[in-house]
Motif scaffolding. Sequence first.
Motif, PDB file in Angstrom:
ATOM      1  N   VAL A 294       1.082  -1.315   0.213  1.00  0.00           N
ATOM      2  CA  VAL A 294      -0.216  -0.034  -0.114  1.00  0.00           C
ATOM      3  C   VAL A 294       0.940   1.157  -0.152  1.00  0.00           C
ATOM      4  CG1 VAL A 294      -1.707   1.303   1.436  1.00  0.00           C
ATOM      5  CG2 VAL A 294      -2.012  -1.195   1.016  1.00  0.00           C
ATOM      6  N   SER A 295       2.054   1.470   0.793  1.00  0.00           N
ATOM      7  CA  SER A 295       2.812   2.323   1.173  1.00  0.00           C
ATOM      8  C   SER A 295       3.602   2.785  -0.228  1.00  0.00           C
ATOM      9  CB  SER A 295       3.734   2.339   2.188  1.00  0.00           C
ATOM     10  OG  SER A 295       4.723   3.236   2.226  1.00  0.00           O
ATOM     11  N   GLU A 296       4.053   1.583  -0.867  1.00  0.00           N
ATOM     12  CA  GLU A 296       4.991   1.859  -1.991  1.00  0.00           C
ATOM     13  C   GLU A 296       4.109   2.229  -3.363  1.00  0.00           C
ATOM     14  OE1 GLU A 296       8.436  -0.565  -2.489  1.00  0.00           O
ATOM     15  OE2 GLU A 296       8.898  -1.098  -0.532  1.00  0.00           O
ATOM     16  N   LEU A 297       2.916   1.588  -3.465  1.00  0.00           N
ATOM     17  CA  LEU A 297       2.136   1.975  -4.468  1.00  0.00           C
ATOM     18  C   LEU A 297       1.861   3.452  -4.516  1.00  0.00           C
ATOM     19  CD1 LEU A 297      -0.363  -1.009  -4.921  1.00  0.00           C
ATOM     20  CD2 LEU A 297       1.545  -0.732  -6.120  1.00  0.00           C
ATOM     21  N   GLN A 298       1.451   4.022  -3.288  1.00  0.00           N
ATOM     22  CA  GLN A 298       1.121   5.429  -3.200  1.00  0.00           C
ATOM     23  C   GLN A 298       2.170   6.179  -3.608  1.00  0.00           C
ATOM     24  OE1 GLN A 298       0.096   5.332   1.068  1.00  0.00           O
ATOM     25  NE2 GLN A 298      -2.134   5.289   0.597  1.00  0.00           N
ATOM     26  N   PRO A 304      -3.907   2.749  -4.297  1.00  0.00           N
ATOM     27  CA  PRO A 304      -4.401   1.306  -3.478  1.00  0.00           C
ATOM     28  C   PRO A 304      -5.418   1.791  -2.513  1.00  0.00           C
ATOM     29  CG  PRO A 304      -2.220   2.489  -2.475  1.00  0.00           C
ATOM     30  CD  PRO A 304      -2.585   3.356  -3.495  1.00  0.00           C
ATOM     31  N   ALA A 305      -6.473   0.968  -2.236  1.00  0.00           N
ATOM     32  CA  ALA A 305      -7.459   0.938  -1.518  1.00  0.00           C
ATOM     33  C   ALA A 305      -6.756   0.512  -0.045  1.00  0.00           C
ATOM     34  CB  ALA A 305      -8.578   0.199  -1.852  1.00  0.00           C
ATOM     35  N   PRO A 306      -7.141   1.172   1.013  1.00  0.00           N
ATOM     36  CA  PRO A 306      -6.929   0.611   2.129  1.00  0.00           C
ATOM     37  C   PRO A 306      -7.302  -0.731   2.487  1.00  0.00           C
ATOM     38  CG  PRO A 306      -8.543   2.025   2.600  1.00  0.00           C
ATOM     39  CD  PRO A 306      -8.377   2.182   1.192  1.00  0.00           C
ATOM     40  N   PHE A 314      -5.601  -1.929  -6.320  1.00  0.00           N
ATOM     41  CA  PHE A 314      -4.969  -0.682  -6.565  1.00  0.00           C
ATOM     42  C   PHE A 314      -5.608  -0.197  -8.183  1.00  0.00           C
ATOM     43  CE2 PHE A 314      -2.189  -3.760  -8.004  1.00  0.00           C
ATOM     44  CZ  PHE A 314      -1.668  -3.409  -9.169  1.00  0.00           C
ATOM     45  N   GLY A 315      -5.834   1.041  -7.965  1.00  0.00           N
ATOM     46  CA  GLY A 315      -6.111   1.791  -9.346  1.00  0.00           C
ATOM     47  C   GLY A 315      -5.147   2.876  -9.765  1.00  0.00           C
ATOM     48  N   GLY A 316      -5.547   3.544 -10.554  1.00  0.00           N
ATOM     49  CA  GLY A 316      -4.717   5.022 -11.085  1.00  0.00           C
ATOM     50  C   GLY A 316      -3.963   4.287 -12.551  1.00  0.00           C
ATOM     51  N   MET A 317      -4.472   3.360 -13.400  1.00  0.00           N
ATOM     52  CA  MET A 317      -3.950   2.880 -14.324  1.00  0.00           C
ATOM     53  C   MET A 317      -4.915   3.446 -15.401  1.00  0.00           C
ATOM     54  SD  MET A 317      -2.481  -0.727 -12.932  1.00  0.00           S
ATOM     55  CE  MET A 317      -4.105  -0.934 -11.689  1.00  0.00           C
TER      56      MET A 317
END
Length: 369
Positions: A294-298, A304-306, A314-317
């Motif tokens: 979660v931390s590194e995807l951010q 990433p969803a909690p 995770f999204g943003g793609m």
Amino acid sequence: MTEQLARLNRLPLRDDLRGLTPYGAPQLDVPILLNVNENTHGLPKSVREAIAISVERAVAGLNRYPDREFTELRDRLAAYLGHGLTSENIWAGNGSNEVLQQILQAFGGPGRTAMSFPPTYSMYPLLASGTGTRYVTGRRSDDFGLTAESAAEQVRAEAPNIVFLCTPNNPTGTALSLDVVEAVYEAGAASEAIVIVDEAYGEFFHAGTPSALELLPGRERLIVSRTMSKAFALAGARIGYMAAAPEVTDALRLVRLPYHLSAITQATANAALEHADALLANVEDIKVQRDRIVSELQDLGLKPAPSDANFVFFGGMEDPRAVWEGLLEAGVLVRDVGIPGHLRVTAGTEPETSAFLARLRELLAAGIR
């Protein structure tokens, strides 16, 4: 139409099953499998040895039917869950899917309705279909959340006979607060709705996240389902269970197949529960890797969803399929759950997690996202 599908359609198949595809994720032979939320740590040696001894004892009696009431297993599961539960509150099956199917057989069926809130576990509509239960879908907010007020309002409007609440939710990994469960239970009173809280990933809750097991006293229509596939690393053994009022377990006895839990299954589960501490130590390692993802995807600019589960959604793609294929080329298999802009990855071991993150960085640096 494929020849296989044409042959299937020549059979007198139920009309509501025509055109459906079986549940299942891709089964590919790659080094790093992070697509079906398995516990990739495997079983510690001490637990493997204990299971082998327990199964060896069971083998000596395989000419006889197993304990139909799986008495020892129910005692052990009640002790493991705590919350004042006894064996009378416990039921088990060949995976939590079988337990859910038995609940639908007992409380669903023709003329009855099951409800859930997508995106959620994709087996719910399949289980409904297989039992002739009408399936209706509720709504979540744009961030895939679900509030007590919204859930209760929708349940009152649909008046379902069965409600599925998945927490942590699959595929998003988000946990429900207990006020959602309470609100749905109260809203379902008019239709006498059975409320199933699916806690398949319950052992991965963050510290302080409550379990719906706390709500069982005084709520005879509430069921909390669990599995030994995830935290206990027993996906291949197929052991699921639930906790509920004793009258619910009595209802499931009316629909279960005779001697449905084999002696081998019972022996495996009992040995694993006897060594629960060793298995749950791996759960803490998995939670560390989940939080790391979660931390590194951010940090990579993704969304990433909690997560309270052993996976991260995770999204943003813009092109998640291209990302999925790029990971696969490097021997890392994650899950495309069919939600635009999103993928899901299981939190594996430290080396598996590192390989996933390293390859993802390469793809993003190359402009693939």
